[in-house]
Design an enzyme around this catalytic site. Structure first.
Site, PDB file in Angstrom:
ATOM      1  N   GLY A  58       0.855  -1.272   0.027  1.00 32.73           N
ATOM      2  CA  GLY A  58       0.083   0.128   0.083  1.00 32.73           C
ATOM      3  C   GLY A  58       0.783   1.304   0.101  1.00 32.73           C
ATOM      4  N   HIS A  59       2.378   1.060   0.142  1.00 36.55           N
ATOM      5  CA  HIS A  59       2.998   2.085   0.085  1.00 36.55           C
ATOM      6  C   HIS A  59       4.070   2.396  -1.189  1.00 36.55           C
ATOM      7  CE1 HIS A  59       2.239   2.273   4.308  1.00 36.55           C
ATOM      8  NE2 HIS A  59       2.803   1.391   4.464  1.00 36.55           N
ATOM      9  N   HIS A  79      -0.098   5.315   7.589  1.00 35.01           N
ATOM     10  CA  HIS A  79      -1.286   4.402   7.796  1.00 35.01           C
ATOM     11  C   HIS A  79      -2.517   5.077   8.181  1.00 35.01           C
ATOM     12  CE1 HIS A  79       2.724   1.844   8.437  1.00 35.01           C
ATOM     13  NE2 HIS A  79       2.038   1.354   7.421  1.00 35.01           N
TER      14      HIS A  79
END
Length: 331
Positions: free
Chosen positions: A56-57, A219
């Site tokens: 997700g990064h 996050h």
């Protein structure tokens, strides 16, 4: 939730498959794992470098696998630390006999799982060293973290430690230079919008139409304050001043500057932020050796940015300038 996905529970595997199709000459998957490694790993005569964390990064971390940077990246589920057995497989895949350095972002799950993997590898006779990146100056302790969080400054640790490993240095020397980067790099971010983990299907937090959060984590961890949306110059000033206050730079210091997008911010806006950061550094007679503007460590589709500054000395500058050939970063 509007996302270009198939099964929300298969996004990491399908992302990896897509990366392998796009970069078959550079990457390979370690069978049965979520590890992407250099096609030529293990590279003989060289310390192996492994990093990773929750997906997700992107492009972090698999985008930094390549010559002069990482030897392997471990892709956890979205915003979830990879399991120890996956990290262990990565260590074995890149060890050429000179040992392996683990580059870990300071999140409790990452540290625990990478350390367990290191113990498993050491029991097999593999030398393992670990460094923990904690560049975020926003908050001291936060969700998932004891001490400062590791964010976009991690990319510069990959670059410089990777160059040191490529020079044939020992494991202790690569570890030392990675720690030197960590001691001299600081970052701080902000968010305009939340992001949605595919398997969750709804935003991880809420920001009002006219709200932003300063110091937000990658996050969605809370920052230091919510406020009404400010101008790009005001945001740049807040982030830069907090970083400079912590880094304690002096006149004529040389730095690398990174203005990093979190995934949902147009590059146009990142350059507007960079314009102000550059002005602030010039006013303080701080010399920017090189500027990086773009998406280096994102948070899915979160809108926002972070500012990272690395203080250079001659050694760090030479290693930063060394050649690198990763998917997401070429030098």
């Amino acid at each position: 939730m509007k996302k270009l996905v198939n099964d929300p529970n298969q996004v990491v595997i399908e992302m990896m498959e897509g990366m392998l199709e796009a970069h078959p000459e550079q990457l390979k998957r370690i069978p049965g794992t979520t590890v992407l490694a250099r096609k030529d790993a293990p590279v003989q005569g060289k310390v192996g470098l492994v990093s990773g964390g929750g997906s997700g990064h992107e492009p972090a971390h698999a985008g930094y696998v390549g010559k002069g940077m990482l030897d392997a990246a471990v892709c956890g589920e979205v915003f979830t630390s990879p399991t120890p057995d996956q990290v262990y497989e990565a260590i074995k895949a890149v060890d050429s006999g000179k040992g392996v350095l683990l580059i870990i972002k300071n999140y409790t799950g990452d540290i625990m799982n990478f350390e367990m993997a290191a113990e498993m590898a050491e029991a097999e006779g593999i030398q393992v060293a670990k460094v923990v990146v904690n560049d975020d100056v926003a908050v001291e302790d936060s969700t998932y973290t004891t001490g400062r969080r590791g964010i976009a400054g991690t990319v510069l640790v990959h670059k410089i430690a990777g160059a040191m490993a490529d020079s044939g240095a020992s494991l202790a020397e690569v570890e030392a230079v990675a720690n030197k980067v960590i001691a001299n790099v600081r970052s701080m971010g902000m968010a305009l919008t939340p992001c949605t983990i595919p398997a969750a299907g709804k935003p991880g937090f809420h920001l009002g139409e006219n709200e932003m959060e300063i110091g937000m984590g990658i996050h969605g961890e809370p920052g230091i304050e919510k406020s009404e949306i400010q101008s790009a110059d005001s945001v740049a000033e807040t982030l830069t001043n907090k970083v400079l206050e912590d880094l304690k730079l002096e006149s004529n210091d040389q730095v690398v500057l990174m203005v990093n997008g979190l995934g949902g911010t147009p590059v146009m806006e990142l350059y507007i932020v960079n314009r102000k950061v550059a002005q602030l550094l010039k006013e303080k007679s701080i010399h920017v050796h090189e500027t990086l503007v773009g998406n280096y460590m994102t948070s899915l589709e979160m809108a926002g940015c972070s500012v990272t500054i690395l203080k250079l000395d001659q050694q760090l500058q030479e290693l930063f300038d060394a050649k690198a050939e990763a998917i997401a970063y070429k030098k």
